[in-house]
Structures are given as C-alpha cells and as structure tokens.
Design an enzyme around this catalytic site. Structure first.
Site, PDB file in Angstrom:
ATOM      1  N   ASP A 212     -16.801  31.539  -7.368  1.00  0.00           N
ATOM      2  CA  ASP A 212     -18.054  31.914  -6.716  1.00  0.00           C
ATOM      3  C   ASP A 212     -17.834  32.649  -5.400  1.00  0.00           C
ATOM      4  O   ASP A 212     -18.688  33.416  -4.960  1.00  0.00           O
ATOM      5  CB  ASP A 212     -18.903  30.660  -6.469  1.00  0.00           C
ATOM      6  N   GLU A 217     -18.904  37.357  -1.259  1.00  0.00           N
ATOM      7  CA  GLU A 217     -18.490  38.531  -0.484  1.00  0.00           C
ATOM      8  C   GLU A 217     -19.234  39.786  -0.928  1.00  0.00           C
ATOM      9  O   GLU A 217     -19.675  40.593  -0.099  1.00  0.00           O
ATOM     10  CB  GLU A 217     -16.981  38.755  -0.638  1.00  0.00           C
ATOM     11  N   ARG A 316      -5.962  23.185  -4.258  1.00  0.00           N
ATOM     12  CA  ARG A 316      -6.457  24.340  -5.021  1.00  0.00           C
ATOM     13  C   ARG A 316      -5.563  24.663  -6.213  1.00  0.00           C
ATOM     14  O   ARG A 316      -6.034  25.201  -7.217  1.00  0.00           O
ATOM     15  CB  ARG A 316      -6.570  25.559  -4.097  1.00  0.00           C
TER      16      ARG A 316
END
EC number: 2.7.1.91
Length: 620
Positions: A212, A217, A316
């Site tokens: 997302d 951006e 992550r």
C-alpha cells in the site's frame, strides 16, 4: 436524439456458436458457445461427453486471447487461443491456454475472419465493450490497447516483488494486450517524484506493483502537482506484492473472488486489471499538528493498530507474517492511550455542497468505447532512469512448452506477448505464429517504450510545470481541495459534532473495507460511499477479547461479537486529540508526526482500477 442503450443480456444468452477443431490436432471436433459470462466447450467427436471436463471457461478466469496462423503455408486453417487462470482443487490458480482451429472454409481468409470474429467478441466481453447487434464483429471494434505505467518496488514482499512481477504480472498483462512501461523505484518517495514530472495524458493508468505504501506516494504525488485537479483523475491501480495489501484485499472482494493471500491474491487482482473498469475512490485529507496535509486512501490509526504496524517493521523480512508476530507482541505489552475523538456523523448534512457534486468525474474505464481510429504512436516524455534498463529480455521458463519444435519467443518488458504458450503440438504439428491483424498481443516494442534519461525527472515543455526539486521530495501535499468541513486545528468544533473522551486501546478511521488482505475492518464499506468508518476499542478490554476481535475481523464478523468496548460510527470528518504524551500515529501505514490531527473525506476524488464487480461487489 440517440437511441437508448440496449438492455443487458442475460448471462446465459448465446452470442456466438460454432464448430471448431482442437489444437494440437488429434481429430477432435468441438462445439463452442460464447455467452456474456463464459465460453462453453462440448466435444462432438470422436465421442461426445455427457459431462465434459473443462467444458466451462468463465470469462472471470480469462486474461486475454489472440489469433494465430500456422507456419505451414499449405494449412488453410486459422486459430484462436484463450489464456485462462482456473482455480485448482486446492484453490490456487494455474495458467492454461486453449487453442481452437477454425477450418470450416476452404480458403484461409474466410477461416481467419471467423477466428478474428471469435477473438474480437471475447476481447469485447472482457473489456466491457458492447457487441454490435446488427453489424459484423470485426477487429475494428477494439480500441487501442490501454497504456499503463507500472511502478515496481523491488524490495516489496520480502524482496519477491520483482520476481512475482516477472513471473506472473508481465505475462498476464501481455496476454491481455495491454501496453505498458515499467520502472523500478529506487528509494522512498521515488514514485512521488516520478508522478510529479509525468505527462499524464500519455497514460491511461498508473499501477503500483508493491504494497500500500507505493500507492500512497503516487496519490500524494498527483496531488502535489499544480494541475492536481486534472492529475488526480488519473486512474490508479494496485497489484499486491508487499506485506501490507489492504486495498488489494478490498479490490479482490469487489471483484467477487474468495479471500486470498500471496500469489493467489496477485493473480486475482491482475485478472481484474486485465478486464478493465474502475470506480471513483474516496480520499481522506489529513491535517497534522504542524498544519501540513497529506491524502489517504486507506486509514488513519492510533494505538494498537499503529503500534503493531510500526513495531513490526523490524520483521519486514517475514512478509505479511510480520503483522501476526507484531500482534502477538502487542498483546503481550498492551497499552491504553487517553485521548479525545470527535466526529461529524454521516447523518449530518454539511452546509456547503459535497465535493462529490462539484468534482468532475474521473475516467470510469480504461477503455469504454471503441476508438474512432487507431491512435498514432505516442512520443513519450523522458522518465527517470530506473534500476531496470528497458527493454530487458525476461526468459520465461514457465512459458516454454516441452518438446517445442523450435524455441519459443521470450517476453520483454515492453508489452510484447508470447506467440503461443503451452499449445505447441507434437513433432507432426506445424508451430503457430500470431496473426498481426488482430490488435491484441503482441505489440510493437518501439511504440510503447519511453526514453529513459539520467538525473532528475524532466517535465515536458508543454506541461508548464516546473521539475520537482530534491528539497520537495518529502513534502506534504500542498494541493488538493479545501477542507470545508473542518475548522483549524485548536479551534472549537461547530455544532453537530460528537465527542468521546477517555482511555482507548485503538482508534481506526478507515475508508475501504479492508485493513489487511485478510482483515475486513469495515465489511459494508465501498470505495465511493463518501464515508469515514470510525472504529475504536475502549480501555478495559482483556487481551483474550481483543484477540477474538481480530480473529473475527478475518471474516468481517467482529461487530457481531457484542464486545462492549468496541465502537463504530460512520462519519464525514473527525478530529483526534491524543492526551497521552507518547504514542504512534499512522496514515496508510506510514508513521506521521504525533499530536492532534483531523481529517475529512473527499468523495470520489480519485479513481481506482478495480475491474468489473463480482456478485460480492455489486451495489445493494
């Protein structure tokens, strides 16, 4: 006065019917029937099947089709091939191609016209174009292929985004006949910088291949531009290759597909992109404590949700599993936060007109109607140099069929498509090659590629926009519509607002239905309902009860648990004033400055490429 549009056809209405041979040639004869929803295949010879296996091909599983001809000059038959992605018994999609032989006439030209008629009808149905009731179905009905700009974050999804893009996205959109250019982003805010400098008239859509964050951006980059009112109409899409794929989960549900994760979610969203079609997208303008403003398509979070989102960043490498681990750790150290939440209920009508009525509608389809004439080649503006130097040949082992009589073509990043995938015959069959007269894949590489230049993105001279400066790369969006529902932060709220004060475990303001690919936070939300869906959990909830809420959120049934600490309100605007000195605030999963903030919804400000709605995505 134009005649009224014809009524929609029933799903089972036959549109075309004919007899074809099979390919590779095995002596089989097939009866094909095309309806608005599926291609029906029945074997006629050598032995009719009572229950033919694979005899129903839903168009929802078809990415595209093309016409082909034999390289044997004595073969007068013509061929058309459809590319499908059926679900296997275990639920995952696998690519398959079906090729049919049009050989009812003695002359090749007549057989080619029949193959093109079927391929054109299929492409019209896939792209939502009306079929003529009283005219011949010819390739001239098809408009030029939509032009898409793909932005790929190669580090998304545990670093698998680029691999998934090569192996799944590019082959499928090439089969669909979409023309595209692709850029790999190199750093944070790279996508924002790029869209600030684009000549947007050259593109029919911008698609992010990531999580997302990259779409955040892009949208804020569009609203950074001096011409934001036109720029924000540019359709945007998302193909999920990140750890947070909330919007893709909502697109998947809108398309009528079952919940999916990983590659299955990516294939579902890619199929929807190939079909074309879009919806208006509500955007939230979020004003932060410093007075700066950014735009959100997803959510504003405070408390448990934002804590998990930011604290799980160190995991992550685990992909979407980072949120599971982060949730477990967050439950172990559960915090409450004192604050004040105020909101303007949706039932209260604003004094001034809603932006939905004042904003021009954005493009609602990639291509809605046949173009009057083929578009000439476009001279693209220079783009920032990316990690990938286009055109980059991509060997596709999965696209090669064993025992091919000669090497299969490779797929390149310029929109070229495979000649024929998985449908080569044995040693006695002549290979097929594409019929260039159907304006489907493959396309000319030179007509699709933009020149790539070094340095800062250049702005075309005709746009009148200055190139973005390095100092502005991290700036908050200065453009966008005014917030007519919000007084300045720190000033009293007007009448009609509701205020809650106390201890909160979490506060979530969400626009679409999904908080994650498998978390349905607002089950009845739509992309363009003009609402903020506010959810909060008061202090005093046990860890076990909070865990039950999130487990139920996977099915969207958390509101039916009767949890007394869980609250919900539909709103047009809200203000959050944290009274705890320390905490985390996120907008679309990105951490922002901590302090008071407020936001309002701008209905239909953006446009989202969603594909056609499935049954679950139909309007009530």
């Amino acid at each position: 006065m134009a005649p009224p549009p014809p009524p929609p056809l029933a799903a089972s209405t036959p549109l075309l019917h004919g007899e074809f041979g099979s390919y590779p040639a095995r002596g089989s004869r097939l009866a094909l029937t095309l309806t608005p929803q599926a291609l029906h295949i029945q074997r006629l010879r050598p032995k009719p099947e009572a229950r033919p296996r694979g005899g129903l091909v839903p168009l929802a599983e078809v990415s595209g089709c093309c016409t082909l001809r034999s390289r044997n000059p004595s073969d007068t038959a013509a061929y058309f091939c459809i590319y499908t992605y059926p679900q296997g018994r275990r639920g995952g999609r696998r690519r398959a191609a079906r090729t049919f032989r049009a050989d009812g006439a003695a002359a090749y030209e007549e057989n080619r016209a029949e193959a093109q008629r079927w391929a054109t009808a299929l492409m019209c149905l896939l792209r939502g174009l009306p079929l003529p009731g009283d005219r011949e179905i010819t390739p001239e009905l098809l408009p030029r292929p939509p032009r898409l700009l793909l932005l790929v974050n190669p580090y998304g999804g545990r670093g698998l985004a680029w691999q998934w893009c090569k192996n799944h996205v590019l082959p499928m959109i090439s089969e669909a006949g979409l023309s595209f250019n692709l850029i790999q982003t190199e750093r944070q805010n790279h996508a924002r910088e790029l869209v600030q400098g684009l000549s947007l008239s050259e593109w029919d859509g911008i698609v992010t291949v990531s999580g997302d964050g990259l779409l955040f951006e892009v949208l804020n980059g569009l609203l950074d531009r001096p011409d934001w009112e036109e720029a924000v109409k540019t359709p945007v899409g998302i193909l999920p290759c990140g750890s947070g794929n909330a919007l893709a989960g909502a697109v998947n549900q809108h398309g009528g597909f079952e919940p999916a994760l990983g590659v299955d979610l990516l294939l579902n969203c890619s199929l929807l992109l190939c079909r074309g079609g879009s919806r208006p997208l509500d955007l939230l303008s979020v004003t932060l404590a410093s007075g700066s403003r950014c735009f959100s398509f997803l959510s504003v979070a405070w408390g448990f949700v934002s804590d998990v989102d930011i604290q799980s960043e160190r995991f992550r490498a685990l992909g979407s599993a980072r949120f599971t681990l982060g949730t477990v750790l967050g439950l172990a150290t559960l915090h409450t936060y004192r604050g004040r939440l105020s909101y303007l209920p949706a039932a209260v009508e604003p004094a001034s007109p809603t932006p939905a009525h004042g904003l021009p509608r954005a493009k609602s389809e990639l291509t809605l109607a046949p173009a009057p004439a083929p578009a000439p080649p476009v001279a693209h503006s220079p783009l920032h140099r990316s990690v990938s130097d286009l055109p980059l040949p991509l060997p596709q082992p999965a696209l090669a069929s064993p025992g091919s009589p000669e090497p299969l073509p490779i797929l390149s990043l310029n929109g070229g498509g495979p000649e024929l995938v998985g449908d080569w015959g044995g040693a006695g069959d002549a290979p097929l090659s594409p019929d260039p007269l159907l304006p489907s894949p493959p396309s000319s590489p030179k007509a699709l590629l933009s020149p790539i230049t070094e340095g800062v993105p250049e702005m075309p001279a005709s746009s009148g926009l200055p190139p973005p400066t390095p100092d502005a790369l991290g700036a908050i969006s200065p453009g966008g519509p005014p917030d007519h529902l919000l007084p300045p932060l720190g000033t009293p709220l007007p009448p009609g607002w509701v205020t809650l004060e106390g201890d909160f475990v979490l506060m979530l303001a969400i626009s679409p239905s999904h908080l994650g690919a498998d978390l349905v936070a607002a089950p009845h939300a739509r992309f363009d309902d003009g609402l903020l869906h506010l959810c909060w959990v008061r202090g005093g909830i046990s860890r076990a009860a909070l865990l039950r809420l999130f487990l139920a959120m996977e099915r969207g049934s958390h509101f039916s648990l009767g949890c007394p600490q869980l609250g919900y309100a539909a709103a047009r605007a809200f203000r959050l004033e944290p009274l705890t000195p320390r905490g985390v605030l996120t907008v679309d999963g990105e951490q922002v400055e901590y302090g008071p903030l407020q936001a309002q919804v701008h209905p239909g400000l953006g446009t989202l490429l969603t594909g056609p709605p499935g049954r679950a995505g139909q309007e009530p």
